[in-house]
Design an enzyme around this catalytic site. Structure first.
Site, mmCIF file in Angstrom:
data_model
loop_
_atom_site.group_PDB
_atom_site.id
_atom_site.type_symbol
_atom_site.label_atom_id
_atom_site.label_comp_id
_atom_site.label_asym_id
_atom_site.label_seq_id
_atom_site.Cartn_x
_atom_site.Cartn_y
_atom_site.Cartn_z
ATOM 1 N N THR A 294 71.302 27.883 31.437
ATOM 2 C CA THR A 294 71.424 28.087 32.880
ATOM 3 C C THR A 294 71.867 29.524 33.096
ATOM 4 O O THR A 294 72.646 30.068 32.303
ATOM 5 C CB THR A 294 72.457 27.126 33.509
ATOM 6 O OG1 THR A 294 73.734 27.317 32.893
ATOM 7 C CG2 THR A 294 72.026 25.665 33.346
ATOM 8 N N HIS A 295 71.374 30.153 34.138
ATOM 9 C CA HIS A 295 71.671 31.565 34.423
ATOM 10 C C HIS A 295 71.280 32.468 33.248
ATOM 11 O O HIS A 295 71.899 33.510 33.023
ATOM 12 C CB HIS A 295 73.163 31.766 34.741
ATOM 13 C CG HIS A 295 73.649 30.951 35.891
ATOM 14 N ND1 HIS A 295 73.607 31.391 37.195
ATOM 15 C CD2 HIS A 295 74.180 29.698 35.942
ATOM 16 C CE1 HIS A 295 74.089 30.460 38.004
ATOM 17 N NE2 HIS A 295 74.444 29.412 37.260
ATOM 18 N N LYS B 185 49.270 40.058 15.887
ATOM 19 C CA LYS B 185 50.053 39.725 17.085
ATOM 20 C C LYS B 185 49.366 38.607 17.866
ATOM 21 O O LYS B 185 48.155 38.596 18.044
ATOM 22 C CB LYS B 185 50.195 40.964 17.964
ATOM 23 C CG LYS B 185 51.272 40.851 19.032
ATOM 24 C CD LYS B 185 51.512 42.226 19.675
ATOM 25 C CE LYS B 185 52.723 42.212 20.592
ATOM 26 N NZ LYS B 185 52.479 41.426 21.797
ATOM 27 N N GLU C 239 49.719 33.854 30.815
ATOM 28 C CA GLU C 239 49.529 35.040 31.646
ATOM 29 C C GLU C 239 48.423 34.820 32.671
ATOM 30 O O GLU C 239 48.552 35.211 33.839
ATOM 31 C CB GLU C 239 49.222 36.243 30.755
ATOM 32 C CG GLU C 239 50.438 36.691 29.939
ATOM 33 C CD GLU C 239 50.086 37.654 28.818
ATOM 34 O OE1 GLU C 239 48.898 38.023 28.701
ATOM 35 O OE2 GLU C 239 51.001 38.022 28.061
ATOM 36 N N ASN D 263 49.612 36.653 21.605
ATOM 37 C CA ASN D 263 50.180 36.735 22.948
ATOM 38 C C ASN D 263 49.966 35.428 23.718
ATOM 39 O O ASN D 263 48.989 34.715 23.468
ATOM 40 C CB ASN D 263 49.540 37.889 23.719
ATOM 41 C CG ASN D 263 49.955 39.245 23.192
ATOM 42 O OD1 ASN D 263 50.994 39.382 22.552
ATOM 43 N ND2 ASN D 263 49.144 40.266 23.449
ATOM 44 N N SER E 192 26.871 23.459 67.260
ATOM 45 C CA SER E 192 27.292 24.830 67.538
ATOM 46 C C SER E 192 27.845 25.389 66.249
ATOM 47 O O SER E 192 28.354 24.640 65.405
ATOM 48 C CB SER E 192 28.375 24.848 68.624
ATOM 49 O OG SER E 192 29.042 26.099 68.655
ATOM 50 N N SER E 193 27.760 26.687 66.091
ATOM 51 C CA SER E 193 28.406 27.284 64.919
ATOM 52 C C SER E 193 29.879 26.926 64.885
ATOM 53 O O SER E 193 30.468 26.764 63.805
ATOM 54 C CB SER E 193 28.260 28.811 64.953
ATOM 55 O OG SER E 193 26.914 29.187 64.896
ATOM 56 N N GLY F 173 31.935 32.320 61.981
ATOM 57 C CA GLY F 173 30.947 31.960 60.969
ATOM 58 C C GLY F 173 29.559 31.762 61.545
ATOM 59 O O GLY F 173 28.664 31.233 60.871
ATOM 60 N N THR F 174 29.339 32.227 62.784
ATOM 61 C CA THR F 174 28.047 32.035 63.455
ATOM 62 C C THR F 174 26.904 32.640 62.665
ATOM 63 O O THR F 174 25.813 32.057 62.567
ATOM 64 C CB THR F 174 28.085 32.642 64.870
ATOM 65 O OG1 THR F 174 29.070 31.949 65.642
ATOM 66 C CG2 THR F 174 26.736 32.539 65.559
ATOM 67 N N PRO G 93 14.862 27.521 64.750
ATOM 68 C CA PRO G 93 16.224 27.545 64.191
ATOM 69 C C PRO G 93 17.277 26.964 65.132
ATOM 70 O O PRO G 93 18.092 26.137 64.713
ATOM 71 C CB PRO G 93 16.475 29.034 63.928
ATOM 72 C CG PRO G 93 15.129 29.639 63.801
ATOM 73 C CD PRO G 93 14.241 28.863 64.722
ATOM 74 N N SER H 270 46.549 42.071 20.151
ATOM 75 C CA SER H 270 46.739 43.504 20.326
ATOM 76 C C SER H 270 45.589 44.285 19.698
ATOM 77 O O SER H 270 45.030 43.866 18.685
ATOM 78 C CB SER H 270 48.057 43.943 19.688
ATOM 79 O OG SER H 270 48.190 45.352 19.688
ATOM 80 N N SER H 271 45.281 45.416 20.297
ATOM 81 C CA SER H 271 44.254 46.298 19.743
ATOM 82 C C SER H 271 44.834 47.226 18.685
ATOM 83 O O SER H 271 44.095 47.909 17.979
ATOM 84 C CB SER H 271 43.630 47.142 20.861
ATOM 85 O OG SER H 271 44.624 47.960 21.474
#
Length: 468
Positions: A187-188, A324, A331, A326, A140-141, A105-106, A131, A318-319
């Site tokens: 379950t499962h 619809k 998501e 969602n 130091s950097s 990151g210097t 500087p 939806s388009s």
């Protein structure tokens, strides 16, 4: 020496002369990096802002310790204060370097040094602020950039914690609302014995509470700063008291209890704190993935899915299909979680690259960490406010599914045995009749016994589980 013309100026560094835009506040080292490294995202501004605050604290401390003339320190502080007033867009124009540069990151540290020095000299030309010798005094950097990483990470974690607390509170409210609402357990991916929706939500709540506990357990390690290590950890060219003074000033500026009391060789060569904390963020992401997936599946439908939940309709889904809805917040949250899980691999690899006295993957490590923290904080808050808070249980449908469930037969097993109960469930499924009909036709259970033994709410053992 600087030579100005209408569009360019020429500045020299240890490599030689280089042309720089006459309007740029940066100097030759920034310009070389700007030309040599052009790919990828810009260095996060939160790192730039942290470096500015550290250098402001360093100027003040060096002045108090007699290491820097008071007028130069005041000039540096005034320049930094001016930069702190800029909008992010304006600030970015002075700090154009990308993440994929030197691994220490210097270049970014020198970008800050050059901009601060240039601005200080614009304001007071007689100061001749340099500087390296003045803005970077006692630094130091290697230790500066490592320190900025922890400062930025500590800030980001505060936002993640705040988002988690909001989600926990909302889950608590929803848990209380639906504590007695019976639904079928699964379950499962198959029908199981009943639970209440409140119990289900209490599991999600507990996940977040544990994740928050994990964060808070590791959080203090982010407050340990490498400042004072300078190049290799020995503190060469820094006043012995500089580090503690800088840490004290940063604690006041950020209202976080920072400390410089740490092993400096560890501070430069390893970033275990960030690696460990990001492991918790990955755990949080995995838990959020589970929660969001459960809720969006339970809300699937409205006619051909589970249909147990209704989620807020925030935007058309939806388009092409009118009406619809969602699960868009779920998501977004799960996509963010996927990114965080990927970032964890980057951070683990980057953290392993502490070659001798210094890790040289610092920029990509902190960029990945900050992206994860920012993604989680933002998507958790949005999911909480725009989905979880408005979530509604379709209680009548939940009851219908419970009443149809064959796994209520589990309540018969203590009375007539596992094998006879299994035969009843299999008969009901094969013949398409209700569990009660199958039980009565077996001759093993009377109508009165079925009513006494098969009580869905009692099967949840709600009085023995988490109370409101």
């Amino acid at each position: 020496m600087t030579k100005n013309d209408k569009k360019k100026r020429i500045e020299n560094d240890s490599i030689g002369p280089i042309e720089i835009s006459s309007t740029a506040l940066w100097g030759p080292q920034t310009e070389r990096s700007r030309r040599n490294f052009t790919t990828g995202e810009k260095m996060p501004l939160v790192i730039i802002k942290a470096l500015l605050q550290i250098k402001k604290a360093a100027a003040q401390a060096n002045s108090e310790l007699g290491e820097l003339k008071k007028n130069k320190a005041e000039g540096i502080i005034a320049a930094i204060d001016q930069l702190n007033l800029l909008s992010d867009e304006h600030l970015r124009s002075h700090f154009p370097l990308v993440v994929y540069q030197t691994g220490s990151g210097t270049h970014t540290n020198m970008n800050v040094n050059e901009v601060v020095a240039h601005l200080a000299n614009q304001q007071q030309p007689q100061l001749s602020v340099l500087p390296n010798d003045d803005v970077n005094k006692g630094q130091s950097s290697n230790d500066l950039f490592a320190t900025s990483m922890n400062v930025a990470a500590a800030q980001a974690i505060i936002e993640v914690k705040a988002a988690c607390k909001k989600m926990i509170q909302t889950l608590t409210e929803q848990k209380q609302k639906y504590w007695d609402t019976v639904k079928i357990g699964r379950t499962h991916l198959q029908d199981a014995t009943p639970v209440t929706f409140g119990q289900e939500l209490s599991g999600y709540q507990s996940m977040l509470v544990h994740d928050l506990d994990f964060i808070e357990e590791i959080e203090p390690s982010l407050h340990e700063l490498a400042i004072g290590a300078t190049a290799v950890g020995t503190g060469v060219n820094a006043h012995p008291k500089l580090a503690e003074k800088i840490a004290a000033q940063l604690s006041v500026s950020y209202q976080i209890s920072f400390t410089a009391d740490m092993n400096k060789f560890y501070g430069l060569a390893a970033h275990s704190q960030l690696n460990a904390m990001h492991g918790v963020l990955k755990t949080l992401a995995a838990d959020l993935m589970k929660i969001a997936n459960d809720l969006r599946f339970l809300a699937s439908g409205p006619r051909a899915g589970y249909g147990e939940l209704s989620i807020p309709a925030n935007e058309p889904g939806s388009s092409i299909m009118p009406g619809k809805v969602n699960p868009t917040q779920a998501e977004a949250l799960t996509m963010a979680a996927a990114r965080v899980i990927g970032n964890d691999t980057t951070i683990a690899v980057a953290s392993s690259q502490g070659n001798f006295e210094m890790n040289v993957y610092k920029p990509v490590l902190i960029m990945s960490f900050l992206e994860s923290a920012n993604l989680l904080a933002g998507t958790i808050e949005a999911f909480t406010e725009k989905c979880l808070r408005g979530l509604q249980a379709n209680e009548s449908h939940m009851k219908e599914l419970v009443d149809q469930s064959l796994m209520l037969v589990t309540a018969l097993a203590p009375h007539i045995g596992y094998d006879e109960s299994a035969k009843i469930a299999q008969k009901a499924e094969k013949e398409g009749i209700t569990l009660k009909e199958a039980a009565l036709s077996s001759g093993k259970v009377s109508s009165q016994q079925f009513a006494a033994w098969v009580k869905p709410l009692a099967m949840t053992h709600i009085e023995q589980t988490d109370e409101l």
